[in-house]
Design a protein around this motif. Structure first.
Motif, PDB file in Angstrom:
ATOM      1  N   ASN A 104      34.652 -26.276   7.352  1.00  0.00           N
ATOM      2  CA  ASN A 104      35.995 -26.821   7.101  1.00  0.00           C
ATOM      3  C   ASN A 104      36.354 -26.837   5.625  1.00  0.00           C
ATOM      4  N   PRO A 144      35.560 -24.096   1.963  1.00  0.00           N
ATOM      5  CA  PRO A 144      36.004 -22.862   1.307  1.00  0.00           C
ATOM      6  C   PRO A 144      36.125 -21.668   2.251  1.00  0.00           C
ATOM      7  N   PHE A 145      37.041 -20.783   1.916  1.00  0.00           N
ATOM      8  CA  PHE A 145      37.213 -19.513   2.616  1.00  0.00           C
ATOM      9  C   PHE A 145      36.374 -18.458   1.912  1.00  0.00           C
ATOM     10  N   GLN A 187      35.299 -19.308   7.227  1.00  0.00           N
ATOM     11  CA  GLN A 187      35.398 -20.579   6.528  1.00  0.00           C
ATOM     12  C   GLN A 187      34.080 -21.308   6.671  1.00  0.00           C
TER      13      GLN A 187
END
Ligand SMILES: Cc1cc2nc3c(=O)[nH]c(=O)nc-3n(C[C@H](O)[C@H](O)[C@H](O)COP(=O)(O)O)c2cc1C
Ligand code: SF4
Ligand code: FES
Lengths: 224, 441
Positions: A161, A163-164, A158
């Motif tokens: 905190n 986008p994945f 990630q």
């Protein structure tokens, strides 16, 4: 008695560190104040809004030194001690300054078995810092994360905190770091459900630009 | 010997209902065209339904919670005390989804967010609740944004808020963003987190239905659990109760990860044979390897060796008989090459990291589990460490405020008892010169 505990049992943070944010910058805009009020109004007591308040402050100031926590507490209208307690409980609130991009690499059990540590070590070597550290240029902080709820597309990480990034491999990491150096943050990626691939010929969402599939996971070289 | 038998019936022609194959179903107008908010409309605007009959329909469906504990949902709803207009009541939808191996609620929010919102509203109606919180873990920032956008649209259309669809039922939904703490998934910890406190679990009793958020009656349900409610209203509790395993019915999202050819979230009835899920649904083992073990429902559910899963189906009864639990149905499949000790070490690290620190057996115990398993993993352990670990587990189980200590102890207990030989091989044959003094991390 005075000699009994010479040193604190655990490292205590400094009680009164020099403020990291200059006093004239330590203010919320009217819009931000309005936003906080809206959040406060949604809960039976103001306390409920503290987590949102801290999120807003972290996005604005980058991290949460005591003076920022105090500012949020004042704005929400709760005691500093309560706000401080919350800020220090959750891992996503940064208590100290981090790099511009924080990479949370998941190494929890599914990711571990699919190369999470391989990716962590690769990134550590590439950036020349260990997990928990920030590069000298202040661009990257690397952290080891617990399960981020994307185990089917392991290994994954990630970004700050946000986008994945799914289905990691070395090439993907290379491209990602290059893009981040130019401040290009990857878009939201939708991982297509396998049943959608079979029944609908692909992803069901027409409004996402970045699409990936669940696919065979790599073999881990290291498990720790 | 009894033949392998699925309880999922003709699952190969199963039609998905939680995630039906509809393009852009996450958009409100598309959702509306596919019976979206029809159940809610019927419930709030017609005389056919009142709160009791909704709850009874859910009871009839046999729906059991999908958050891990598998508690009957209708029964849970009926624990709420009689309505007193002076006393507010709350619903919390648990989207914390942090149990390692679990990634299903996120997919529901990504692909069918309005079903979750509609489910929350129906549950609120059934319990006469006027404020429902949707607690989503902070890491799911993108999905929180998505849910907020869709919630706004639902508000604009009058599906949420004051006098829903012209009825006298009003209900607000508030999306709460967590900030990274596994423990917030535990229901009483979630309530403290909502209240803006440190997320320490609370001692029970009092149970949430008596004394929940801000001290008021509260019900907590998982995202997937609540998403079943509109389906039950639309098609009837009886229809639902006939899907899958009779004692644990319904559609369920299986999150399959690890060493299979096709990991991912799959919707099928409960009661699927584990072997069917691995060999057919998830495309078999990667690289033609043999399976070594699996976790059926998230990191805390006891591990099953490959030789233990013959004929075992994914429902509470069958898994209990096999020596495990359904949990969150987040399945991790491990192939023959997995070093089970290094793997266990990572799990113990997880629980050590996530213990909130309130109870001594958990705070200290999780640390010692990690220390000792690490020592064994590094080849410095003694055989007697294994019994020390088991003893430690006994000292942790059932002695703490919440179930995290149990969740931490079970993987250690069952991995050791089910793979003891492997652990013993790794251990030193002779007593370490240190006499077993542990190096602390
Ligand atoms: C340590 C711990 C963590 C939990 N994490 C979650 C979670 O992430 N999501 C969830 O829905 N339930 C979680 N639960 C279960 C909840 O406490 C609660 O039982 C559940 O949300 C109830 O919903 P259900 O009846 O619909 O299953 C957790 C429980 C424990 C003890
Ligand atoms: S069991 Fe562990 S996580 Fe649960 S309340 Fe006690 S210390 Fe906290
Ligand atoms: S283990 Fe990495 S996302 Fe779950």
């Amino acid at each position: 008695m005075g000699d009994f505990i010479k040193h604190p049992v655990v490292d205590m943070p400094e009680r009164m560190p020099a403020p990291a944010i200059e006093a004239d910058k330590l203010v919320f805009t009217d819009d931000e104040k309005k936003q906080m009020k809206t959040w406060v109004s949604r809960y039976p007591t103001a306390d409920g809004a503290i987590m949102r308040g801290l999120w807003l402050a972290q996005e604005k100031f980058g991290f949460l030194p005591p003076e920022v926590i105090q500012l949020v507490a004042n704005e929400i209208g709760i005691p500093y001690a309560n706000a401080y307690g919350v800020a220090t409980f959750y891992t996503q609130y940064f208590k100290e300054k981090k790099g511009k991009h924080v990479l949370d690499i998941c190494t929890c059990f599914s990711c571990q078995l699919c190369g999470g540590y391989d990716m962590l070590h690769y990134i550590e070597e590439k950036l020349g810092v260990h997990k928990g550290e920030t590069t000298k240029d202040g661009l990257f902080t690397i952290q080891e994360a617990e399960c981020l709820g994307a185990c089917g597309s392991a290994p994954m990480l990630q970004i700050t905190n946000g986008p994945f990034v799914h289905n990691l491999n070395k090439e993907k990491v290379d491209a990602l770091l290059d893009a981040l150096k130019e401040d290009k943050i990857p878009a939201f990626t939708s991982v297509t459900l396998p049943q959608d691939e079979d029944e609908m010929g692909g992803n069901r969402r027409s409004d996402v630009s970045s699409i990936e599939s669940y696919s065979v996971r790599p073999v881990s070289e290291t498990l720790s | 010997m009894e033949a392998k038998k699925t309880k999922a019936g003709d699952w190969r022609s199963y039609q998905r209902v939680l995630l039906p194959p509809v393009k852009d179903l996450h958009k409100l107008d598309v959702y509306e065209k596919h019976d979206g908010y029809k159940a809610l409309r019927e419930v709030v605007t017609t005389d056919k339904w009142d709160p009791t009959s909704v709850t009874n329909e859910v009871k009839k469906s046999g729906l059991k919670g999908r958050g891990g504990a598998g508690f009957p949902t209708g029964l849970k709803w009926s624990f709420m005390p009689p309505v007193n207009p002076e006393i507010p009541r709350f619903l919390c939808c648990n989207g914390d989804e942090s149990e390692p191996g679990t990634f299903k609620d996120r997919q529901l929010m990504e692909y069918n967010p309005h079903l979750v919102l509609e489910g929350m509203l129906i549950a609120s109606y059934a319990m006469s609740i006027k404020t429902a919180f949707l607690y989503i873990r902070g890491e799911f920032a993108d999905w929180i944004t998505l849910m907020e956008e869709e919630l706004e649209k639902a508000y604009a259309k009058g599906y949420v808020g004051k006098n829903i669809m012209g009825s006298d039922f009003s209900c607000d939904i508030v999306i709460h963003k967590g900030a990274g703490a596994y423990i917030c998934g535990e229901e009483s910890s979630l309530m403290n987190s909502l209240e803006g406190k440190r997320a320490y679990p609370r001692v029970k009793p009092p149970f949430p239905a008596q004394k929940g958020v801000w001290g008021y009656p509260t019900t907590i349900n998982n995202v997937e659990t609540l998403a079943c409610a509109p389906l039950i209203i639309n098609r009837g509790g009886e229809w639902f109760s006939k899907i899958g395993a009779p004692s644990h019915p319904g559609p369920v999202l299986y999150g399959i990860s690890g060493h299979v050819n096709r990991p991912g979230v799959y919707e099928y009835p409960t009661g699927m044979l584990i072997t069917d899920l691995i060999d057919e649904v998830a495309g078999g083992m990667r690289g033609g390897k043999k399976m070594k073990a699996l976790i059926p429902g998230g990191s805390s559910t006891p591990i099953l060796r490959a030789d233990m899963i013959d004929g075992v189906t994914m429902d509470a009864d069958s898994l209990r008989e096999a020596g495990s639990m359904m949990g969150t149905s987040g399945m991790l499949i491990m192939d023959e090459d997995v070093d089970i000790i290094s793997w266990l070490r990572r799990i113990t690290h997880f629980y050590h990291h996530e213990s909130c620190g309130q109870c001594t057996p958990c705070r200290e115990g999780t640390g010692w589990l990690e220390n000792i398993v690490t020592r064994i993993d590094e080849g410095k352990g003694n055989v007697r460490d294994l019994d020390l670990l088991l003893d430690l587990c006994t000292q942790m189980e059932g002695r703490t405020v919440c179930a995290l200590a149990d969740a931490a102890a079970w993987p250690v207990r069952y991995t050791i008892t089910r793979f003891r030989e492997e652990f013993e091989t790794r251990c030193l044959k002779e007593m370490a010169p240190s006499g077993g003094v542990l190096e602390t991390a």
